[in-house]
Design a protein around this motif. Structure first.
Motif, PDB file in Angstrom:
ATOM      1  N   LYS A 208      73.598  74.614  57.068  1.00  0.00           N
ATOM      2  CA  LYS A 208      73.047  73.298  57.374  1.00  0.00           C
ATOM      3  C   LYS A 208      73.286  72.340  56.225  1.00  0.00           C
ATOM      4  O   LYS A 208      73.107  72.687  55.058  1.00  0.00           O
ATOM      5  CB  LYS A 208      71.548  73.371  57.675  1.00  0.00           C
ATOM      6  CG  LYS A 208      70.958  72.027  58.118  1.00  0.00           C
ATOM      7  CD  LYS A 208      69.605  72.170  58.772  1.00  0.00           C
ATOM      8  CE  LYS A 208      69.113  70.828  59.310  1.00  0.00           C
ATOM      9  NZ  LYS A 208      67.852  70.918  60.043  1.00  0.00           N
ATOM     10  N   VAL A 209      73.688  71.126  56.544  1.00  0.00           N
ATOM     11  CA  VAL A 209      73.964  70.090  55.559  1.00  0.00           C
ATOM     12  C   VAL A 209      72.682  69.300  55.301  1.00  0.00           C
ATOM     13  O   VAL A 209      72.112  68.701  56.213  1.00  0.00           O
ATOM     14  CB  VAL A 209      75.073  69.135  56.045  1.00  0.00           C
ATOM     15  CG1 VAL A 209      75.312  68.031  55.022  1.00  0.00           C
ATOM     16  CG2 VAL A 209      76.360  69.910  56.308  1.00  0.00           C
ATOM     17  N   PHE A 210      72.239  69.319  54.036  1.00  0.00           N
ATOM     18  CA  PHE A 210      71.077  68.543  53.620  1.00  0.00           C
ATOM     19  C   PHE A 210      71.554  67.498  52.610  1.00  0.00           C
ATOM     20  O   PHE A 210      71.754  67.824  51.431  1.00  0.00           O
ATOM     21  CB  PHE A 210      70.013  69.438  52.984  1.00  0.00           C
ATOM     22  CG  PHE A 210      69.370  70.412  53.927  1.00  0.00           C
ATOM     23  CD1 PHE A 210      68.346  70.005  54.767  1.00  0.00           C
ATOM     24  CD2 PHE A 210      69.786  71.733  53.966  1.00  0.00           C
ATOM     25  CE1 PHE A 210      67.745  70.898  55.641  1.00  0.00           C
ATOM     26  CE2 PHE A 210      69.193  72.639  54.836  1.00  0.00           C
ATOM     27  CZ  PHE A 210      68.170  72.224  55.683  1.00  0.00           C
ATOM     28  N   LEU A 211      71.739  66.277  53.046  1.00  0.00           N
ATOM     29  CA  LEU A 211      72.167  65.226  52.127  1.00  0.00           C
ATOM     30  C   LEU A 211      71.025  64.872  51.176  1.00  0.00           C
ATOM     31  O   LEU A 211      69.875  64.728  51.600  1.00  0.00           O
ATOM     32  CB  LEU A 211      72.604  63.976  52.893  1.00  0.00           C
ATOM     33  CG  LEU A 211      73.788  64.139  53.858  1.00  0.00           C
ATOM     34  CD1 LEU A 211      74.094  62.803  54.535  1.00  0.00           C
ATOM     35  CD2 LEU A 211      75.028  64.664  53.138  1.00  0.00           C
ATOM     36  N   HIS A 212      71.363  64.727  49.894  1.00  0.00           N
ATOM     37  CA  HIS A 212      70.361  64.353  48.897  1.00  0.00           C
ATOM     38  C   HIS A 212      70.845  63.140  48.113  1.00  0.00           C
ATOM     39  O   HIS A 212      72.045  62.844  48.046  1.00  0.00           O
ATOM     40  CB  HIS A 212      70.083  65.516  47.945  1.00  0.00           C
ATOM     41  CG  HIS A 212      69.368  66.652  48.595  1.00  0.00           C
ATOM     42  ND1 HIS A 212      68.072  66.543  49.063  1.00  0.00           N
ATOM     43  CD2 HIS A 212      69.759  67.925  48.876  1.00  0.00           C
ATOM     44  CE1 HIS A 212      67.697  67.692  49.586  1.00  0.00           C
ATOM     45  NE2 HIS A 212      68.704  68.553  49.495  1.00  0.00           N
ATOM     46  N   LYS A 213      69.896  62.440  47.515  1.00  0.00           N
ATOM     47  CA  LYS A 213      70.178  61.192  46.806  1.00  0.00           C
ATOM     48  C   LYS A 213      70.538  61.503  45.348  1.00  0.00           C
ATOM     49  O   LYS A 213      69.691  61.958  44.574  1.00  0.00           O
ATOM     50  CB  LYS A 213      68.960  60.269  46.879  1.00  0.00           C
ATOM     51  CG  LYS A 213      69.139  58.887  46.232  1.00  0.00           C
ATOM     52  CD  LYS A 213      67.905  58.032  46.514  1.00  0.00           C
ATOM     53  CE  LYS A 213      67.976  56.660  45.850  1.00  0.00           C
ATOM     54  NZ  LYS A 213      67.805  56.741  44.382  1.00  0.00           N
ATOM     55  N   HIS A 214      71.788  61.249  45.000  1.00  0.00           N
ATOM     56  CA  HIS A 214      72.285  61.581  43.662  1.00  0.00           C
ATOM     57  C   HIS A 214      72.559  60.339  42.822  1.00  0.00           C
ATOM     58  O   HIS A 214      73.337  60.406  41.870  1.00  0.00           O
ATOM     59  CB  HIS A 214      73.554  62.429  43.768  1.00  0.00           C
ATOM     60  CG  HIS A 214      73.318  63.788  44.347  1.00  0.00           C
ATOM     61  ND1 HIS A 214      72.886  64.853  43.586  1.00  0.00           N
ATOM     62  CD2 HIS A 214      73.439  64.247  45.624  1.00  0.00           C
ATOM     63  CE1 HIS A 214      72.762  65.918  44.371  1.00  0.00           C
ATOM     64  NE2 HIS A 214      73.084  65.580  45.598  1.00  0.00           N
ATOM     65  N   HIS A 215      71.954  59.232  43.149  1.00  0.00           N
ATOM     66  CA  HIS A 215      72.096  58.026  42.341  1.00  0.00           C
ATOM     67  C   HIS A 215      70.710  57.428  42.071  1.00  0.00           C
ATOM     68  O   HIS A 215      69.766  57.646  42.837  1.00  0.00           O
ATOM     69  CB  HIS A 215      72.963  56.973  43.044  1.00  0.00           C
ATOM     70  CG  HIS A 215      72.325  56.404  44.278  1.00  0.00           C
ATOM     71  ND1 HIS A 215      72.355  57.043  45.504  1.00  0.00           N
ATOM     72  CD2 HIS A 215      71.622  55.246  44.477  1.00  0.00           C
ATOM     73  CE1 HIS A 215      71.715  56.323  46.394  1.00  0.00           C
ATOM     74  NE2 HIS A 215      71.255  55.218  45.804  1.00  0.00           N
TER      75      HIS A 215
END
Length: 261
Positions: A126-133
């Motif tokens: 499963k793809v869990f997008l996270h905030k890297h900025h």
């Protein structure tokens, strides 16, 4: 009477030339399926790159909402790595990293990467997008008060991107200059590996107004670069002679806290 024998022989030949349950299937590809059901809330388009056994298996854009049962591609039968993110703007990407182009700020980075064993015939992840900025808002003047005549703001840091697929901070020079509008400016930085971030503020005539140790301020305010989803920050420099107000706002929950330093 020979026709049935000929037909049977043909069937056996076809069966032997494909991956069947009667043979060693280790040479067959793995079908990697990515569950992208959590991605549409970040935007319609999703960029995906997949590699295995030193080869690129896929590189392109999909519409995540069009794949409710998952998106699939074939990979080798050893290990595979993938990287998924919302479409990038000016940042440069390759198999090993994404990084800011010289003189630019970071894009909004909502991304996910992983290395998987693909020894089985089918693998699901499963793809869990996270905030890297981090979005850094700098306030010089508000309510008619504060420092006026700011001509330029320059932010410098020692990390300018992310390593793939680990999503660890990538060492490299980050330098971005901008001009404030209506007493404030907004700057995006990629995930950092330490607090070595400085900001130089110059007047309209080019003279130096202040050098701000942003990394130290963030550290004193309890900011964490190790958070799964990076929080955003506002630096209020309108009363810099007295102190600097640092406000940290969580991305998912929107909860804020402030420190006057």
């Amino acid at each position: 009477m020979d026709s049935p024998k000929i037909l049977l022989t043909a069937v056996l030949i076809v069966a032997c030339t494909s991956c069947s349950v009667r043979e060693d299937r280790s040479g067959c590809p793995c079908i990697l399926t990515l569950d992208v059901s959590d991605c549409p809330r970040f935007g319609a388009d999703l960029s995906i790159k997949v590699w295995s056994d030193g080869e690129e298996n896929f590189s392109g854009m999909i519409r995540s909402a069009e794949h409710p049962s998952g998106w699939s591609c074939r990979t080798g039968r050893n290990t595979a790595e993938y990287f998924a993110c919302i479409p990038l703007g000016t940042m440069v990407s390759n198999r090993h990293s994404i990084k800011t182009a010289p003189g630019n700020q970071a894009d909004s980075i909502f991304a996910y990467g992983k290395i998987l064993s693909t020894r089985d015939e089918t693998v699901l992840d499963k793809v869990f997008l996270h905030k890297h900025h981090m979005q850094l808002d700098v306030v010089f003047a508000k309510d008619g008060t504060g420092r006026s005549g700011v001509g330029q703001v320059s932010v410098n840091a020692d990390f300018n991107g992310l390593s793939l697929p680990s999503m660890e901070p990538l060492e490299g020079e980050y330098s971005f200059k901008t001009v404030p509008e209506e007493g404030r400016c907004r700057i995006r930085l990629p995930r950092q590996g330490d607090g070595s971030i400085t900001m130089d503020v110059t007047a309209e005539d080019g003279s130096s107004l202040a050098t701000v140790d942003v990394g130290s301020l963030l550290d004193k305010a309890g900011y964490s670069w190790d958070s799964v989803d990076l929080a955003d920050v506002e630096l209020d420099l309108s009363e810099i002679e007295v102190g600097i107000a640092v406000t940290v706002t969580g991305w998912e929950d929107g909860v804020s806290y402030s420190e006057f330093i």
